[in-house]
Design a protein around this motif. Structure first.
Motif, short mmCIF file in Angstrom:
data_model
loop_
_atom_site.label_atom_id
_atom_site.label_comp_id
_atom_site.label_asym_id
_atom_site.label_seq_id
_atom_site.Cartn_x
_atom_site.Cartn_y
_atom_site.Cartn_z
N ASP A 62 0.83 -1.20 0.00
CA ASP A 62 0.00 0.00 0.00
C ASP A 62 0.87 1.26 0.00
OD1 ASP A 62 -2.46 1.40 0.08
OD2 ASP A 62 -2.20 1.71 2.24
N ARG A 63 1.91 1.26 0.83
CA ARG A 63 2.82 2.41 0.86
C ARG A 63 3.53 2.57 -0.48
NH1 ARG A 63 3.79 0.31 5.95
NH2 ARG A 63 5.71 -0.70 5.26
N GLN A 65 2.43 1.67 -3.42
CA GLN A 65 1.47 2.19 -4.39
C GLN A 65 1.23 3.68 -4.17
OE1 GLN A 65 -2.38 0.36 -4.33
NE2 GLN A 65 -3.09 1.48 -6.10
N ASP A 66 1.14 4.11 -2.90
CA ASP A 66 0.95 5.52 -2.61
C ASP A 66 2.11 6.35 -3.14
OD1 ASP A 66 -1.45 4.98 -1.39
OD2 ASP A 66 -0.65 5.02 0.66
N ARG A 67 3.33 5.87 -2.94
CA ARG A 67 4.51 6.60 -3.43
C ARG A 67 4.52 6.64 -4.96
NH1 ARG A 67 8.61 3.97 0.63
NH2 ARG A 67 7.90 2.25 -0.60
N THR A 69 1.94 6.43 -7.11
CA THR A 69 0.90 7.32 -7.65
C THR A 69 1.22 8.77 -7.36
OG1 THR A 69 -0.46 6.97 -5.68
CG2 THR A 69 -0.93 5.60 -7.59
N ALA A 70 1.85 9.06 -6.23
CA ALA A 70 2.26 10.43 -5.93
C ALA A 70 3.36 10.89 -6.88
CB ALA A 70 2.73 10.54 -4.48
N HIS A 71 4.23 9.96 -7.25
CA HIS A 71 5.35 10.29 -8.15
C HIS A 71 4.85 10.69 -9.54
CE1 HIS A 71 9.34 10.19 -9.86
NE2 HIS A 71 8.91 9.36 -10.81
N ASP A 75 -2.78 11.18 -7.99
CA ASP A 75 -3.73 11.55 -6.93
C ASP A 75 -4.09 13.03 -6.96
OD1 ASP A 75 -3.92 9.00 -5.95
OD2 ASP A 75 -2.31 9.25 -4.49
#
Length: 77
Positions: A62-63, A65-67, A69-71, A75
């Motif tokens: 999950d972390r 994926q968050d990084r 998509t933020a890159h 989001d």
């Protein structure tokens, strides 16, 4: 078109392969009853181990994926 045609050929070959082995399965089971318990235990252990590994590593995924998509800015609104 070629990609779709090759997929249809592939799915037919896989279907034939699975059906061929499924038809041979009853005879194989009758001849190898003592081995079935060991195989069942191994498969069950592998499935449970895989499920446990998936649950344990889910927060890290999950972390990640968050990084990711933020890159790429997925989001942002």
């Amino acid at each position: 078109g070629l990609h779709q045609a090759s997929f249809i050929v592939w799915i037919g070959a896989v279907g034939f392969h699975v059906l061929w082995h499924a038809l041979r399965l009853p005879g194989a089971l009758r001849s190898k009853i003592p081995v079935i318990a060991l195989r069942l235990a191994l498969v069950t252990g592998a499935l449970l181990g895989g499920a446990l590994l998936a649950v344990v590593t889910l927060p890290a995924a999950d972390r990640l994926q968050d990084r990711a998509t933020a890159h790429v800015g997925a989001d942002e609104r």
